[in-house]
Motif scaffolding. Structure first.
Motif, mmCIF file in Angstrom:
data_model
loop_
_atom_site.group_PDB
_atom_site.id
_atom_site.type_symbol
_atom_site.label_atom_id
_atom_site.label_comp_id
_atom_site.label_asym_id
_atom_site.label_seq_id
_atom_site.Cartn_x
_atom_site.Cartn_y
_atom_site.Cartn_z
ATOM 1 N N GLY A 75 0.807 -1.214 0.000
ATOM 2 C CA GLY A 75 0.000 0.000 0.000
ATOM 3 C C GLY A 75 0.839 1.261 0.000
ATOM 4 N N ALA A 76 0.152 2.372 -0.082
ATOM 5 C CA ALA A 76 0.788 3.678 -0.233
ATOM 6 C C ALA A 76 1.660 4.061 0.962
ATOM 7 C CB ALA A 76 -0.288 4.739 -0.458
ATOM 8 N N GLY A 77 1.378 3.540 2.135
ATOM 9 C CA GLY A 77 2.159 3.868 3.325
ATOM 10 C C GLY A 77 3.560 3.288 3.319
ATOM 11 N N TYR A 78 3.837 2.408 2.382
ATOM 12 C CA TYR A 78 5.150 1.761 2.322
ATOM 13 C C TYR A 78 6.284 2.773 2.198
ATOM 14 C CZ TYR A 78 9.257 -0.482 0.435
ATOM 15 O OH TYR A 78 10.555 -0.865 0.220
ATOM 16 N N GLU A 82 9.243 2.947 4.880
ATOM 17 C CA GLU A 82 10.587 2.507 4.492
ATOM 18 C C GLU A 82 11.602 3.630 4.651
ATOM 19 O OE1 GLU A 82 13.296 -0.496 2.955
ATOM 20 O OE2 GLU A 82 11.518 -0.414 4.210
ATOM 21 N N ILE A 83 11.201 4.865 4.349
ATOM 22 C CA ILE A 83 12.098 6.000 4.579
ATOM 23 C C ILE A 83 12.448 6.083 6.061
ATOM 24 C CG2 ILE A 83 12.237 8.531 4.608
ATOM 25 C CD1 ILE A 83 10.644 8.494 1.945
ATOM 26 N N GLY A 84 11.460 5.899 6.922
ATOM 27 C CA GLY A 84 11.694 5.915 8.360
ATOM 28 C C GLY A 84 12.602 4.778 8.813
ATOM 29 N N ARG A 85 12.357 3.588 8.287
ATOM 30 C CA ARG A 85 13.165 2.426 8.649
ATOM 31 C C ARG A 85 14.623 2.621 8.225
ATOM 32 N NH1 ARG A 85 15.265 -2.399 7.003
ATOM 33 N NH2 ARG A 85 14.898 -2.032 4.798
ATOM 34 N N LEU A 86 14.818 3.078 6.993
ATOM 35 C CA LEU A 86 16.177 3.301 6.505
ATOM 36 C C LEU A 86 16.865 4.425 7.277
ATOM 37 C CD1 LEU A 86 15.623 2.880 2.665
ATOM 38 C CD2 LEU A 86 16.801 1.307 4.205
ATOM 39 N N ASN A 111 12.509 8.934 -1.759
ATOM 40 C CA ASN A 111 12.137 10.349 -1.679
ATOM 41 C C ASN A 111 11.606 10.866 -3.007
ATOM 42 O OD1 ASN A 111 12.451 11.162 1.028
ATOM 43 N ND2 ASN A 111 14.661 11.145 0.797
ATOM 44 N N SER A 112 12.067 10.320 -4.128
ATOM 45 C CA SER A 112 11.523 10.752 -5.412
ATOM 46 C C SER A 112 10.049 10.359 -5.527
ATOM 47 C CB SER A 112 12.337 10.210 -6.590
ATOM 48 O OG SER A 112 12.097 8.859 -6.819
ATOM 49 N N PHE A 113 9.682 9.198 -4.986
ATOM 50 C CA PHE A 113 8.278 8.783 -4.955
ATOM 51 C C PHE A 113 7.479 9.700 -4.025
ATOM 52 C CE2 PHE A 113 10.043 4.969 -6.768
ATOM 53 C CZ PHE A 113 9.027 4.405 -7.511
ATOM 54 N N LYS A 114 8.053 9.989 -2.866
ATOM 55 C CA LYS A 114 7.384 10.852 -1.888
ATOM 56 C C LYS A 114 7.155 12.252 -2.461
ATOM 57 C CE LYS A 114 8.102 12.774 2.718
ATOM 58 N NZ LYS A 114 9.009 12.815 3.870
ATOM 59 N N GLU A 115 8.185 12.803 -3.112
ATOM 60 C CA GLU A 115 8.066 14.138 -3.690
ATOM 61 C C GLU A 115 7.074 14.167 -4.840
ATOM 62 O OE1 GLU A 115 12.076 15.261 -4.650
ATOM 63 O OE2 GLU A 115 12.666 15.198 -2.539
ATOM 64 N N ALA A 116 7.039 13.109 -5.635
ATOM 65 C CA ALA A 116 6.071 13.038 -6.731
ATOM 66 C C ALA A 116 4.650 13.011 -6.182
ATOM 67 C CB ALA A 116 6.335 11.807 -7.597
ATOM 68 N N ALA A 117 4.475 12.288 -5.070
ATOM 69 C CA ALA A 117 3.147 12.230 -4.461
ATOM 70 C C ALA A 117 2.744 13.584 -3.886
ATOM 71 C CB ALA A 117 3.119 11.161 -3.363
ATOM 72 N N ALA A 118 3.694 14.280 -3.275
ATOM 73 C CA ALA A 118 3.414 15.593 -2.694
ATOM 74 C C ALA A 118 3.134 16.630 -3.779
ATOM 75 C CB ALA A 118 4.575 16.053 -1.836
ATOM 76 N N GLY A 120 2.197 15.835 -6.833
ATOM 77 C CA GLY A 120 1.207 15.280 -7.766
ATOM 78 C C GLY A 120 -0.194 15.676 -7.370
ATOM 79 N N SER A 121 -1.089 14.767 -7.496
ATOM 80 C CA SER A 121 -2.497 15.021 -7.220
ATOM 81 C C SER A 121 -2.731 15.125 -5.728
ATOM 82 C CB SER A 121 -3.356 13.905 -7.808
ATOM 83 O OG SER A 121 -3.075 13.751 -9.174
ATOM 84 N N ALA A 122 -2.576 16.308 -5.187
ATOM 85 C CA ALA A 122 -2.754 16.531 -3.754
ATOM 86 C C ALA A 122 -4.181 16.200 -3.356
ATOM 87 C CB ALA A 122 -2.411 17.957 -3.394
ATOM 88 N N GLY A 123 -4.292 15.533 -2.228
ATOM 89 C CA GLY A 123 -5.618 15.220 -1.711
ATOM 90 C C GLY A 123 -6.155 13.895 -2.215
ATOM 91 N N ASP A 124 -5.435 13.196 -3.097
ATOM 92 C CA ASP A 124 -5.912 11.930 -3.595
ATOM 93 C C ASP A 124 -5.745 10.802 -2.579
ATOM 94 O OD1 ASP A 124 -6.622 12.995 -5.971
ATOM 95 O OD2 ASP A 124 -4.961 12.145 -7.142
ATOM 96 N N GLY A 125 -4.845 11.022 -1.589
ATOM 97 C CA GLY A 125 -4.597 9.979 -0.615
ATOM 98 C C GLY A 125 -3.651 8.922 -1.157
ATOM 99 N N GLU A 126 -3.059 9.143 -2.304
ATOM 100 C CA GLU A 126 -2.110 8.198 -2.873
ATOM 101 C C GLU A 126 -0.756 8.365 -2.221
ATOM 102 O OE1 GLU A 126 -2.949 5.866 -5.100
ATOM 103 O OE2 GLU A 126 -4.989 6.582 -5.203
ATOM 104 N N LEU A 127 0.023 7.291 -2.162
ATOM 105 C CA LEU A 127 1.360 7.261 -1.567
ATOM 106 C C LEU A 127 1.362 8.112 -0.331
ATOM 107 C CD1 LEU A 127 3.768 7.416 -4.601
ATOM 108 C CD2 LEU A 127 2.917 5.432 -3.495
#
Length: 127
Positions: A75-78, A82-86, A111-118, A120-127
């Protein structure tokens, strides 16, 4: 000097040790698509693109595919988890320099995934 080393080594590390370390520009379009949804088709296309690369770029591209597979499984919380774990692992002094480099590269890609989500489509609840 850093630019010369990055060019010769096929890396993209900055003075602070991070910068765009591990990022593969050919994989970034897949990151943008993953923000919307990680599908089997997306993973297949990303795997094929990664297979077309060579050297360090190919190895780093495989990390993008692994992240997409984990997002599909967990899921999106991964990404955040994982950033926290690393980050916790990087804080330990017992981590070998080789593992530290790997963890930093993986964190950069995550972080590239996180930044794309931030961005990207804000408010979608994705990633």
């Amino acid at each position: 000097m850093i630019d010369l080393i990055n060019k010769k080594a096929g890396t993209s590390v900055s003075l602070d040790g991070m910068g765009g370390a591990g990022l593969v520009k050919e994989m970034e379009p897949f990151v943008a698509r993953a923000v919307k949804a990680v599908t089997d088709e997306l993973i297949t296309e990303a795997t094929e693109a990664a297979g077309a690369l060579e050297g360090a770029q190919a190895e780093n591209a495989k990390q993008y595919v692994k992240v997409m597979e984990r997002i599909a499984q967990k899921g999106a919380g991964y990404v955040e988890a994982e950033i926290g774990r690393l980050g916790g692992l990087l804080a330990k002094t017992s981590v070998s320099p080789e593992k530290r480099k790997l963890f930093m590269l993986r964190t950069s890609i995550l972080n590239s995934f996180k930044e794309a989500a931030a961005g990207g489509s804000a408010g979608d609840g994705e990633l």
